[in-house]
Design a protein around this motif. Structure first.
Motif, PDB file in Angstrom:
ATOM      1  N   GLU A  23       0.823  -1.210   0.000  1.00 45.49           N
ATOM      2  CA  GLU A  23       0.000   0.000   0.000  1.00 45.49           C
ATOM      3  C   GLU A  23       0.857   1.259   0.000  1.00 45.49           C
ATOM      4  O   GLU A  23       0.569   2.229  -0.722  1.00 45.49           O
ATOM      5  N   LYS A  63      -9.823   0.908  -1.676  1.00 52.01           N
ATOM      6  CA  LYS A  63      -8.991   2.108  -1.514  1.00 52.01           C
ATOM      7  C   LYS A  63      -9.534   3.206  -2.435  1.00 52.01           C
ATOM      8  O   LYS A  63      -9.500   3.072  -3.655  1.00 52.01           O
ATOM      9  N   GLU A  72      -6.819   8.597  -1.759  1.00 51.50           N
ATOM     10  CA  GLU A  72      -5.719   8.073  -0.963  1.00 51.50           C
ATOM     11  C   GLU A  72      -4.452   7.889  -1.788  1.00 51.50           C
ATOM     12  O   GLU A  72      -3.413   7.470  -1.259  1.00 51.50           O
TER      13      GLU A  72
END
Length: 265
Positions: free
Chosen positions: A179, A260, A264
């Motif tokens: 991530e 997600k 972001e």
């Protein structure tokens, strides 16, 4: 001698003689055949064929009637199971580069369903062959689902091009470890543009992903890495049983992942 020991002895009896195996296989394929016909097919000496037929007859796996040999019911079962065992051994030998790194104990993937799979291995002269195989799949499909244990910038650029220029629709699951990567630098820019189209959904699962998995059209790809994260092998198959297995595994990870959002990146 108990039954299991006796069964092992029977398998050893067959395994020690290619002629016995080939005789059973021939009778399974053609039905009743004379000794002369069997000898001509095997291109073996008369004495070898005679000894092998007598040994098989003693075990009740073949019988002779009207001058021809044929499989008994027991012989038919033995032949079918022994040939299946041989095929399984050949498959595991051919796929060893994949099976050595696949977490088989955790994922009940039936190796027998991989007999027709195409394997692409990493190493000399082409360490990037598995990655190129993944790219080829992305370039020929309109919809992709999969999870990625790791990412590289070249692969990310390929996906970006397919989504932005060819309207590829994709769902991917990445690990929590990845991530931070996709939130930074060029990765973030590429992912932000893709997610903004609505044609890419990115989900994050807070665990290590055990292998690469890709589903597109009727094709399944499964890729494995070594302990250092380097690709070792990629399997590609259209086997329906493998596809059902892969879809179930993908959905299991996706269902416990969080989506997600674009802000972001």
């Amino acid at each position: 001698m108990d039954e299991s020991q006796d069964a092992v002895g029977q398998v050893a009896f067959l395994a020690r003689s290619e002629t016995r195996v080939r005789l059973l296989e021939r009778l399974r394929e053609t039905g009743p055949s004379t000794q002369r016909e069997l000898g001509a097919h095997l291109e073996a000496s008369r004495s070898t064929v005679t000894r092998s037929l007598s040994a098989l007859e003693e075990r009740g796996w073949i019988e002779r009637s009207a001058g021809a040999y044929r499989l008994t019911a027991a012989g038919d079962v033995v032949t079918d199971e022994f040939l299946s065992l041989l095929e399984s051994i050949r498959t595991t030998d051919e796929l060893s580069a994949f099976l050595d790194w696949f977490p088989y104990a955790e994922f009940s993937l039936d190796v027998s369903h991989l007999r027709d799979a195409e394997m692409t291995s990493a190493g000399p002269p082409d360490p990037y062959a598995p990655a190129r195989k993944q790219t080829e799949l992305l370039e020929r499909t309109d919809r992709f689902r999969g999870f990625l244990p790791s990412l590289d910038i070249e692969g990310t650029r390929v996906v970006h091009e397919q989504i932005m220029e060819r309207a590829l629709e994709a769902e991917i699951v990445v690990s929590g470890d990845a991530e931070a990567t996709i939130e930074s630098g060029e990765y973030a820019e590429l992912f932000r543009e893709q997610v903004s189209t609505g044609r890419l959904t990115v989900s994050v699962v807070e665990e290590t992903l055990p292998f690469y998995l890709g589903l597109a059209d009727d094709v399944v790809q499964i890729g494995v890495e070594d302990d250092e994260g380097f690709p070792r092998a990629l399997l590609e198959t259209t086997n329906e049983s493998v596809r059902e297995w892969a879809a179930a595994v993908y959905e299991r990870y996706r269902d416990r992942a969080r989506t997600k959002p674009v802000d972001e990146f």
